[in-house]
Scaffold this motif. Structure first.
Motif, PDB file in Angstrom:
ATOM      1  N   GLN A  27       0.821  -1.210   0.000  1.00 52.26           N
ATOM      2  CA  GLN A  27       0.000   0.000   0.000  1.00 52.26           C
ATOM      3  C   GLN A  27       0.853   1.256   0.000  1.00 52.26           C
ATOM      4  OE1 GLN A  27      -2.458  -1.020   3.421  1.00 52.26           O
ATOM      5  NE2 GLN A  27      -4.221  -1.350   2.096  1.00 52.26           N
ATOM      6  N   SER A  65       1.913   1.748  -3.462  1.00 53.72           N
ATOM      7  CA  SER A  65       0.790   2.234  -4.275  1.00 53.72           C
ATOM      8  C   SER A  65       0.584   3.731  -4.084  1.00 53.72           C
ATOM      9  CB  SER A  65      -0.488   1.473  -3.901  1.00 53.72           C
ATOM     10  OG  SER A  65      -1.600   1.993  -4.603  1.00 53.72           O
ATOM     11  N   SER A 102       1.007   6.796  -6.835  1.00 51.01           N
ATOM     12  CA  SER A 102      -0.081   7.749  -7.077  1.00 51.01           C
ATOM     13  C   SER A 102       0.404   9.183  -6.915  1.00 51.01           C
ATOM     14  CB  SER A 102      -1.243   7.474  -6.115  1.00 51.01           C
ATOM     15  OG  SER A 102      -1.840   6.221  -6.376  1.00 51.01           O
ATOM     16  N   SER A 159      -6.068   3.921   0.571  1.00 47.50           N
ATOM     17  CA  SER A 159      -4.823   3.321   1.065  1.00 47.50           C
ATOM     18  C   SER A 159      -4.387   3.943   2.387  1.00 47.50           C
ATOM     19  CB  SER A 159      -3.709   3.478   0.026  1.00 47.50           C
ATOM     20  OG  SER A 159      -3.981   2.727  -1.141  1.00 47.50           O
TER      21      SER A 159
END
Length: 210
Positions: free
Chosen positions: A83, A86, A90, A113
């Motif tokens: 996470q 991720s 982003s 997240s």
């Protein structure tokens, strides 16, 4: 002379860069946690084998439960690392967008997240502070921190099954000099001295399951 109209506005590009730096730092911290847990697992595994040799079945199962818990903790940390990565990706995309629009856009993916990451004890404080910064920057909406419910409702049958799986994993490589898995010791059959120790371990394991 101090500015009369509040603090200097944070540059979105610099803010994104700082967030990514913090996320990578937290990921390295989680790696250290994983290594620490793995080292402790190795110690407990040795203790399990020693207890099995002594016929301390209760101790063996208690230690095996510790290993079940540590494996779950490692899996939780691995999920948190994914996470973190991720969120970093982003933010990197957001930084590219800022170059075009001059502003950060809201991201439901990052919000989701971050909400999960705030539940991870090892990084909870940092993630909470970062979430506040992200809300101020407009990357995510205001989040209501969920009350931690009873996440570990214990299913004894499931726990016993996991303990058995751990014990099978520990003893599956206990082999005789002939490179075969040991079989339970039978009272009416003599056992060679060099095979006796491994056979006893297998017999203890079978006893634990009864």
């Amino acid at each position: 002379m101090k500015k009369l109209f509040g603090a200097k506005k944070v540059d979105p590009q610099e803010q994104a860069k700082e967030w990514r730096k913090q996320l990578r730092s937290e990921a390295r911290g989680l790696d250290r946690q994983i290594r620490k847990i793995t080292m402790e697992e190795q110690k407990v595994t040795r203790s399990v084998k020693e207890a099995a040799k002594k016929g301390q079945n209760d101790v063996v199962r208690i230690l095996a439960k510790e290993l079940v818990g540590s494996k779950k903790a490692k899996n939780r940390i691995y999920c948190a690392k994914a996470q973190l990565h991720s969120v970093e990706m982003s933010i990197q995309q957001q930084a590219a967008q800022v170059k075009l629009t001059g502003a950060i856009a809201r991201s439901t993916e990052v919000m989701s997240s971050m909400n999960e990451l705030m539940k991870v004890g090892e990084i909870q404080a940092t993630m909470r502070a970062m979430s506040q910064e992200m809300m101020k920057a407009g990357l995510i909406d205001e989040m209501v921190e969920e009350t931690m419910e009873s996440l570990d409702e214990v299913d004894e049958d499931e726990v016993d099954e996991e303990v058995d799986n751990v014990l099978n994993e520990i003893f599956k490589n206990v082999k005789t000099p002939n490179n075969k898995l040991p079989t339970p010791v039978k009272e009416d059959e003599p056992v060679a001295e060099e095979e006796e120790e491994d056979d006893e371990l297998e017999a203890r394991l079978n006893a634990l399951k009864n």
